[in-house]
Motif scaffolding. Structure first.
Motif, short mmCIF file in Angstrom:
data_model
loop_
_atom_site.label_atom_id
_atom_site.label_comp_id
_atom_site.label_asym_id
_atom_site.label_seq_id
_atom_site.Cartn_x
_atom_site.Cartn_y
_atom_site.Cartn_z
N ALA A 66 -6.03 39.03 17.56
CA ALA A 66 -5.62 39.54 18.87
C ALA A 66 -4.65 38.58 19.54
CB ALA A 66 -6.86 39.76 19.75
N ALA A 67 -4.88 37.28 19.39
CA ALA A 67 -3.95 36.29 19.96
C ALA A 67 -2.56 36.43 19.34
CB ALA A 67 -4.49 34.88 19.75
N LEU A 68 -2.51 36.62 18.02
CA LEU A 68 -1.23 36.81 17.34
C LEU A 68 -0.53 38.07 17.83
CD1 LEU A 68 -2.41 35.82 13.77
CD2 LEU A 68 -0.66 34.61 15.06
N LEU A 69 -1.29 39.14 18.02
CA LEU A 69 -0.70 40.39 18.49
C LEU A 69 -0.20 40.25 19.93
CD1 LEU A 69 -3.23 42.95 16.97
CD2 LEU A 69 -0.88 42.52 16.25
N ALA A 70 -0.90 39.47 20.74
CA ALA A 70 -0.44 39.24 22.11
C ALA A 70 0.92 38.55 22.11
CB ALA A 70 -1.46 38.41 22.88
N VAL A 71 1.08 37.56 21.25
CA VAL A 71 2.34 36.83 21.19
C VAL A 71 3.47 37.73 20.70
CG1 VAL A 71 3.54 34.87 20.11
CG2 VAL A 71 1.17 34.63 20.87
N CYS A 72 3.15 38.67 19.82
CA CYS A 72 4.17 39.58 19.26
C CYS A 72 4.45 40.78 20.15
CB CYS A 72 3.72 40.06 17.89
SG CYS A 72 3.66 38.75 16.64
N ALA A 73 3.78 40.91 21.27
CA ALA A 73 3.98 42.07 22.14
C ALA A 73 5.43 42.14 22.61
CB ALA A 73 3.05 41.98 23.35
N PRO A 74 6.03 43.35 22.60
CA PRO A 74 7.44 43.49 23.02
C PRO A 74 7.70 42.98 24.43
CG PRO A 74 6.67 45.49 21.94
CD PRO A 74 5.46 44.62 22.12
N ARG A 75 6.71 43.06 25.29
CA ARG A 75 6.90 42.60 26.66
C ARG A 75 7.28 41.13 26.73
NH1 ARG A 75 1.73 42.36 30.62
NH2 ARG A 75 2.29 40.43 31.68
N PHE A 76 6.84 40.34 25.75
CA PHE A 76 7.11 38.91 25.75
C PHE A 76 8.22 38.54 24.76
CE2 PHE A 76 2.54 39.28 26.88
CZ PHE A 76 2.65 38.83 28.18
N ALA A 77 9.10 39.49 24.49
CA ALA A 77 10.23 39.20 23.60
C ALA A 77 11.03 38.03 24.15
CB ALA A 77 11.11 40.43 23.45
N PRO A 78 11.35 37.04 23.33
CA PRO A 78 12.08 35.86 23.81
C PRO A 78 13.45 36.22 24.38
CG PRO A 78 11.14 35.47 21.63
CD PRO A 78 10.98 36.93 21.91
N ARG A 79 13.83 35.53 25.44
CA ARG A 79 15.10 35.78 26.11
C ARG A 79 16.18 34.78 25.72
NH1 ARG A 79 13.04 37.07 32.31
NH2 ARG A 79 11.65 38.81 31.78
N SER A 80 15.86 33.85 24.85
CA SER A 80 16.84 32.86 24.42
C SER A 80 16.46 32.36 23.03
CB SER A 80 16.90 31.68 25.40
OG SER A 80 15.67 30.97 25.37
N ALA A 81 17.38 31.68 22.39
CA ALA A 81 17.12 31.14 21.05
C ALA A 81 15.99 30.12 21.09
CB ALA A 81 18.40 30.51 20.48
N ARG A 82 15.94 29.32 22.15
CA ARG A 82 14.88 28.33 22.26
C ARG A 82 13.52 29.00 22.39
NH1 ARG A 82 14.92 24.11 27.16
NH2 ARG A 82 14.27 25.98 28.29
N ARG A 83 13.46 30.09 23.17
CA ARG A 83 12.19 30.81 23.31
C ARG A 83 11.80 31.49 22.00
NH1 ARG A 83 10.23 27.74 26.75
NH2 ARG A 83 11.20 27.77 28.80
N LEU A 84 12.79 31.89 21.20
CA LEU A 84 12.48 32.46 19.90
C LEU A 84 11.85 31.40 19.00
CD1 LEU A 84 12.61 34.84 17.95
CD2 LEU A 84 14.93 34.11 17.31
N ARG A 85 12.38 30.18 19.03
CA ARG A 85 11.78 29.08 18.26
C ARG A 85 10.37 28.80 18.77
NH1 ARG A 85 16.90 26.81 19.04
NH2 ARG A 85 16.06 25.33 20.59
N ALA A 86 10.20 28.86 20.09
CA ALA A 86 8.88 28.62 20.65
C ALA A 86 7.88 29.67 20.15
CB ALA A 86 8.95 28.64 22.18
#
Length: 248
Positions: A66-86
């Motif tokens: 469930a934690a993994l699915l929360a991180v993958c939720a579209p609502r939390f799509a990264p807004r920058s390359a650094r956030r994608l790495r995070a």
């Protein structure tokens, strides 16, 4: 003679004192998968305390899924390359945590479980260093290292010889993880960063309780104490990092 009247208008000083809400309440809205994580974590905690082995083996890994699915939720799509790495480092840390959870549920896999969680903490260290300097504050570093040394000295006489070096390495890494998280919170000065720091410190507490229960003296409330602090730690880290992902 009365004093002359003061000229101008007295204005109160702009004191920005923190309230209980800003200190302890997590920032931002909670996603549905985060609620699922809390529910499954509670199930894992209660089934462990009650000794319901089969149900526990179901709830425990599903909580981290469930934690993994929360991180993958579209609502939390990264807004920058650094956030994608995070996001990648956060997913890696949770995946290693899931592997560690599975290993620690099974007999004879304590060392693989220890290694999996050590890798999770390395990923967390890298994650927390993406938007803050490496170990930016000396005080939390010294405090976490002293705390880790104290815990390890307590465990030393109870550990099998073959586990002394691996446990020492693990204690060092988790102390660095907590120090990085707290230093990051002091640098960023945001509620989301404080949320992550609280989670890192709870992770240290959870592992301390686990080590005491396993090697020093069995705790009657181990299922509640160890897993309660563990899932609270993971939830706070996930929530704080997801809120941070929305800030840049």
């Amino acid at each position: 003679m009365p004093p002359p009247p003061l000229r101008g208008t007295l204005r109160p000083l702009p004191l920005a004192l923190p309230t209980m809400r800003t200190i302890f309440m997590p920032p931002g809205r909670i996603h549905v998968w985060q609620w699922v994580l809390l529910t499954l974590g509670a199930g894992a905690m209660l089934t462990a305390q009650a000794g319901w082995v089969e149900l526990h083996r179901l709830f425990k890994p599903l909580a981290m899924v469930a934690a993994l699915l929360a991180v993958c939720a579209p609502r939390f799509a990264p807004r920058s390359a650094r956030r994608l790495r995070a996001r990648h480092w956060l997913l890696a840390a949770l995946a290693f945590s899931l592997a560690g959870d599975v290993c620690l549920m099974l007999d004879g896999l304590f060392i693989p479980g220890l290694v999996a969680f050590l890798c999770a903490h390395v990923c967390y260290i890298r994650l927390f260093a993406l938007d803050a300097p490496w170990l930016p504050r000396r005080t939390p570093l010294v405090a976490c290292l002293l705390l880790g040394a104290g815990v390890y000295s307590m465990l030393w006489g109870h550990l099998p010889v073959e586990l002394r070096l691996p446990v020492a390495a693990y204690v060092l890494v988790i102390a660095l993880m907590a120090a990085q998280a707290v230093g990051r919170a002091l640098v960023r000065a945001s509620r989301a960063a404080r949320c992550v720091a609280y989670g890192a410190l709870l992770f240290m507490l959870s592992d301390t309780l686990l080590a005491v229960d396993r090697f020093v003296h069995p705790l009657a409330w181990a299922g509640l104490g160890v897993l309660g602090t563990y899932y609270a730690a993971q939830w706070l880290i996930v929530h704080g990092m997801l809120q941070t992902s929305q800030q840049a």
